[in-house]
Scaffold this active site. Structure first.
Site, PDB file in Angstrom:
ATOM      1  N   ASP A 141      33.951  19.243 -42.918  1.00  0.00           N
ATOM      2  CA  ASP A 141      33.770  20.305 -43.919  1.00  0.00           C
ATOM      3  C   ASP A 141      34.466  19.871 -45.202  1.00  0.00           C
ATOM      4  OD1 ASP A 141      33.662  22.598 -45.459  1.00  0.00           O
ATOM      5  OD2 ASP A 141      34.459  23.938 -43.922  1.00  0.00           O
ATOM      6  N   GLY A 165      38.322  18.443 -52.920  1.00  0.00           N
ATOM      7  CA  GLY A 165      38.830  18.239 -54.268  1.00  0.00           C
ATOM      8  C   GLY A 165      40.092  19.033 -54.552  1.00  0.00           C
ATOM      9  N   ASP A 166      40.163  20.245 -54.015  1.00  0.00           N
ATOM     10  CA  ASP A 166      41.336  21.098 -54.250  1.00  0.00           C
ATOM     11  C   ASP A 166      42.586  20.507 -53.606  1.00  0.00           C
ATOM     12  OD1 ASP A 166      39.697  22.892 -55.609  1.00  0.00           O
ATOM     13  OD2 ASP A 166      39.251  24.019 -53.783  1.00  0.00           O
ATOM     14  N   GLY A 222      35.779   6.956 -52.800  1.00  0.00           N
ATOM     15  CA  GLY A 222      37.146   6.977 -53.299  1.00  0.00           C
ATOM     16  C   GLY A 222      37.238   7.603 -54.679  1.00  0.00           C
ATOM     17  N   GLY A 273      41.330  28.061 -57.359  1.00  0.00           N
ATOM     18  CA  GLY A 273      42.711  28.288 -57.759  1.00  0.00           C
ATOM     19  C   GLY A 273      43.620  28.491 -56.564  1.00  0.00           C
TER      20      GLY A 273
END
Length: 298
Positions: free
Chosen positions: A244, A249-250, A223, A41
């Site tokens: 890293d 994704g965030d 991709g 979050g």
């Protein structure tokens, strides 16, 4: 400027780098230990803020040193904290081991479990006033569902990152405007391997059949795959040396949200998000690795 609300987790990331993962019972040397702000979050909120979006964060931290670190980080990025500080629960912790550019994470949710449906209902006005709400699954599932229900009632767009992977009810998928799983989460949700383009097409079709409007499957070096209506499209990944992948994704989701709420079409938003994610994985750290908009050359 569009208002974006992130409802989700905030953790202190305790990260160590090593050349490889140890075998069971083995001790190996590590280096570059750090403690930093993280959690899906918080990372997604940081990505929105660093890329120029107006964002609030609804979550929970403990009244401890780690909690103060997270609150300071939110303030530093210009993110409005709309959650709670708990004297009973410690701040969530993520133990992150980075090996060979990939990562392995163990979570202790702590105060994140206090993001309850009751807290969500207390903050209904935040959801109602937002143009979109972004969520993940590091808080109780019933809270995610309640937030989606409130968003649907007020016409607020819902972005859902189904991570960590778990079974989801079709009612939640039916309230989701943009569903963004990675390849492992997509397989967990559908039972379909997404290593191939055919698998991606089948998985997206199934998830749309269960109610999700737009599905974007992120596939790391391959991709991503996404749909525009009934058509499934593929976007190649930027070629970078991954150091890293903790916030890959965030950062993708935050960038995607910023572009879509600014009125970009889906294909352009996906390309932009892929480029932001590529920059992120080329750096060490969680929220700190996400680039600011002015750092990007596109």
């Amino acid at each position: 400027m569009k208002k974006i609300l992130v409802v989700g987790s905030a953790n202190a990331d305790l990260t160590i780098h090593t050349s490889r993962m140890p075998k069971l019972g083995e001790t190996i040397p590590g280096n570059e230990f750090s403690t930093a702000a993280g959690g899906k979050g918080l990372n997604q909120a940081a990505a929105v803020a660093k890329l120029g979006g107006e964002v609030s964060f609804l979550g929970a931290v403990g009244c401890d040193t780690h909690g103060q670190l997270l609150l300071h980080t939110l303030q530093e990025y210009g993110i409005s904290f709309q959650g709670m500080e708990s004297k009973e629960e410690a701040t969530g912790i993520a133990l992150v081991t980075v090996a060979g550019g990939d990562n392995f994470i163990i979570l202790s949710p702590g105060a994140n479990n206090l993001v309850t449906p009751a807290l969500i209902e207390q903050k209904e006005s935040l959801i109602a006033e937002a143009d979109c709400v972004v969520m993940q699954l590091e808080i109780p599932l019933e809270s995610v569902i309640r937030a989606a229900e409130i968003a649907a009632a007020h016409g607020t767009m819902v972005f859902l990152n189904p991570a960590p992977a778990r079974e989801l009810p079709d009612t939640l998928l039916g309230m989701t405007d943009v569903l963004v799983p990675n390849e492992h989460e997509a397989e967990s949700l559908t039972g379909i391997c997404t290593d191939s383009e055919e698998g991606c097409v089948s998985a997206i079709q199934q998830l749309r059949g269960r109610g999700a409007e737009t599905v974007i499957i992120t596939r790391g070096e391959q991709g991503c795959a996404y749909n525009i209506g009934d058509n499934v499209m593929f976007c190649p990944a930027e070629k970078v040396h991954a150091v890293d992948t903790t916030s890959a994704g965030d950062s993708f989701i935050g960038a995607l949200c910023v572009k879509l709420t600014d009125g970009a079409d889906l294909s352009d938003a996906v390309k932009y998000a892929g480029k932001v994610s590529a920059v992120t994985v080329s750096r060490k750290g969680s929220s700190i690795s996400i680039p600011y908009a002015e750092e990007l050359d596109f």
